[in-house]
Design a protein around this motif. Structure first.
Motif, mmCIF file in Angstrom:
data_model
loop_
_atom_site.group_PDB
_atom_site.id
_atom_site.type_symbol
_atom_site.label_atom_id
_atom_site.label_comp_id
_atom_site.label_asym_id
_atom_site.label_seq_id
_atom_site.Cartn_x
_atom_site.Cartn_y
_atom_site.Cartn_z
ATOM 1 N N UNK A 1 -35.985 -12.734 67.038
ATOM 2 C CA UNK A 1 -36.682 -11.514 68.324
ATOM 3 C C UNK A 1 -38.006 -11.444 68.215
ATOM 4 N N UNK A 2 -38.363 -11.541 69.978
ATOM 5 C CA UNK A 2 -40.251 -11.122 70.094
ATOM 6 C C UNK A 2 -39.721 -10.612 71.352
ATOM 7 N N UNK A 3 -40.797 -9.123 71.284
ATOM 8 C CA UNK A 3 -41.009 -7.913 72.157
ATOM 9 C C UNK A 3 -42.262 -7.625 71.893
ATOM 10 N N UNK A 4 -42.130 -8.085 73.969
ATOM 11 C CA UNK A 4 -43.378 -8.330 74.558
ATOM 12 C C UNK A 4 -43.745 -7.055 74.920
ATOM 13 N N UNK A 5 -44.980 -5.880 75.289
ATOM 14 C CA UNK A 5 -45.070 -4.553 74.999
ATOM 15 C C UNK A 5 -46.326 -4.516 76.168
ATOM 16 N N UNK A 6 -46.331 -3.452 76.787
ATOM 17 C CA UNK A 6 -48.063 -2.702 77.991
ATOM 18 C C UNK A 6 -47.336 -1.910 77.121
ATOM 19 N N UNK A 7 -48.485 -1.022 76.104
ATOM 20 C CA UNK A 7 -48.603 -0.003 74.900
ATOM 21 C C UNK A 7 -47.270 0.627 74.653
ATOM 22 N N UNK A 8 -46.515 1.158 74.476
ATOM 23 C CA UNK A 8 -44.466 1.586 74.432
ATOM 24 C C UNK A 8 -44.084 0.720 74.341
ATOM 25 N N UNK A 9 -44.445 0.625 75.981
ATOM 26 C CA UNK A 9 -42.788 -0.319 76.870
ATOM 27 C C UNK A 9 -42.794 -1.777 76.777
ATOM 28 N N UNK A 10 -41.726 -2.026 76.333
ATOM 29 C CA UNK A 10 -41.120 -3.184 76.860
ATOM 30 C C UNK A 10 -40.976 -4.267 77.253
ATOM 31 N N UNK A 11 -41.953 -5.136 77.535
ATOM 32 C CA UNK A 11 -42.072 -5.911 79.485
ATOM 33 C C UNK A 11 -41.041 -6.758 79.160
ATOM 34 N N UNK A 12 -40.446 -7.221 78.264
ATOM 35 C CA UNK A 12 -39.380 -8.559 78.086
ATOM 36 C C UNK A 12 -39.165 -8.685 76.782
ATOM 37 N N UNK A 13 -38.630 -8.995 76.041
ATOM 38 C CA UNK A 13 -37.253 -8.958 75.217
ATOM 39 C C UNK A 13 -36.822 -10.370 75.137
ATOM 40 N N UNK A 14 -37.245 -11.310 74.227
ATOM 41 C CA UNK A 14 -36.588 -13.025 73.925
ATOM 42 C C UNK A 14 -35.699 -12.469 72.500
ATOM 43 N N UNK A 15 -34.188 -13.659 72.353
ATOM 44 C CA UNK A 15 -33.711 -13.720 70.782
ATOM 45 C C UNK A 15 -33.170 -14.612 70.871
ATOM 46 N N UNK A 16 -33.508 -15.189 69.949
ATOM 47 C CA UNK A 16 -32.518 -16.551 69.171
ATOM 48 C C UNK A 16 -32.142 -16.214 68.115
ATOM 49 N N UNK A 17 -31.213 -16.894 67.753
ATOM 50 C CA UNK A 17 -30.387 -16.959 67.483
ATOM 51 C C UNK A 17 -29.643 -18.768 66.814
ATOM 52 N N UNK A 18 -29.645 -18.953 66.275
ATOM 53 C CA UNK A 18 -29.378 -20.243 65.355
ATOM 54 C C UNK A 18 -28.043 -20.253 64.206
ATOM 55 N N UNK A 19 -27.154 -20.353 64.728
ATOM 56 C CA UNK A 19 -26.454 -20.536 63.721
ATOM 57 C C UNK A 19 -25.845 -21.670 63.252
ATOM 58 N N UNK A 20 -25.371 -22.105 61.743
ATOM 59 C CA UNK A 20 -25.193 -22.772 60.945
ATOM 60 C C UNK A 20 -23.880 -23.168 61.194
ATOM 61 N N UNK A 21 -23.260 -23.802 61.511
ATOM 62 C CA UNK A 21 -21.131 -24.368 61.794
ATOM 63 C C UNK A 21 -21.233 -25.044 60.181
ATOM 64 N N UNK A 22 -21.942 -25.312 60.007
ATOM 65 C CA UNK A 22 -21.218 -26.259 58.077
ATOM 66 C C UNK A 22 -19.703 -25.849 57.773
ATOM 67 N N UNK A 23 -19.738 -24.453 57.725
ATOM 68 C CA UNK A 23 -18.865 -23.231 57.296
ATOM 69 C C UNK A 23 -17.647 -22.977 58.211
ATOM 70 N N UNK A 24 -17.894 -23.189 59.663
ATOM 71 C CA UNK A 24 -17.084 -22.609 60.109
ATOM 72 C C UNK A 24 -15.564 -24.404 60.569
#
Length: 148
Positions: A40-63
């Motif tokens: 997760x990457x949070x961009x903020x100005x002071x204590x206010x989050x202006x943007x959040x980007x979350x990247x999830x990578x799931x290994x599918x080998x066991x599914x």
């Protein structure tokens, strides 16, 4: 898989409070759990989050193929749920992994209210900003660690 989805909801489920400006900063958090990498990457100005980007990578080998098909259905439902101005969602499934990226523009008050209305972003009262401090605390409590 349920733990991964729960973690994603926790990551999205940030606490809301009022606040004012300050210096611009970026905080990155990450966790590896059950074959998934979440950043997760949070961009903020002071204590206010202006943007959040979350990247999830799931290994599918066991599914199994059925489990992967169910994940794709879930991803498609996220695509529909997050179809609001200020939110972006993409996913890609290859033979080896599922990669999804969620991005939220928290300067868009309507987007915050829309996500709160879906239950994906719990808010207190009429909160219309996202606190960096509380978000980081929330993500750390779910097992994520600050990496930058």
């Amino acid at each position: 898989m349920k733990k991964v989805w729960k973690l994603m909801v926790v990551c999205i489920g940030v606490l809301m409070i009022a606040g004012c400006g300050g210096k611009e900063q970026t905080v990155k958090l990450a966790i590896e759990q059950n074959g998934a990498k979440v950043e997760s990457e949070l961009e903020a100005k002071g204590d206010i989050v202006t943007k959040m980007t979350q990247t999830t990578v799931l290994n599918l080998a066991d599914y199994s193929e059925e489990q992967i098909a169910a994940m794709e259905q879930t991803a498609m439902s996220y695509e529909e749920t997050l179809n609001v101005e200020g939110a972006e969602y993409t996913y890609e499934i290859t033979d080896t992994e599922l990669k999804e990226v969620m991005s939220f523009d928290f300067t868009n008050k309507d987007m915050i209210k829309s996500l709160a209305g879906t239950g994906m972003l719990p808010v207190d009262g009429e909160g219309d900003v996202v606190s960096l401090k509380l978000t980081v605390e929330n993500l750390e409590s779910s097992g994520m660690e600050v990496v930058e």
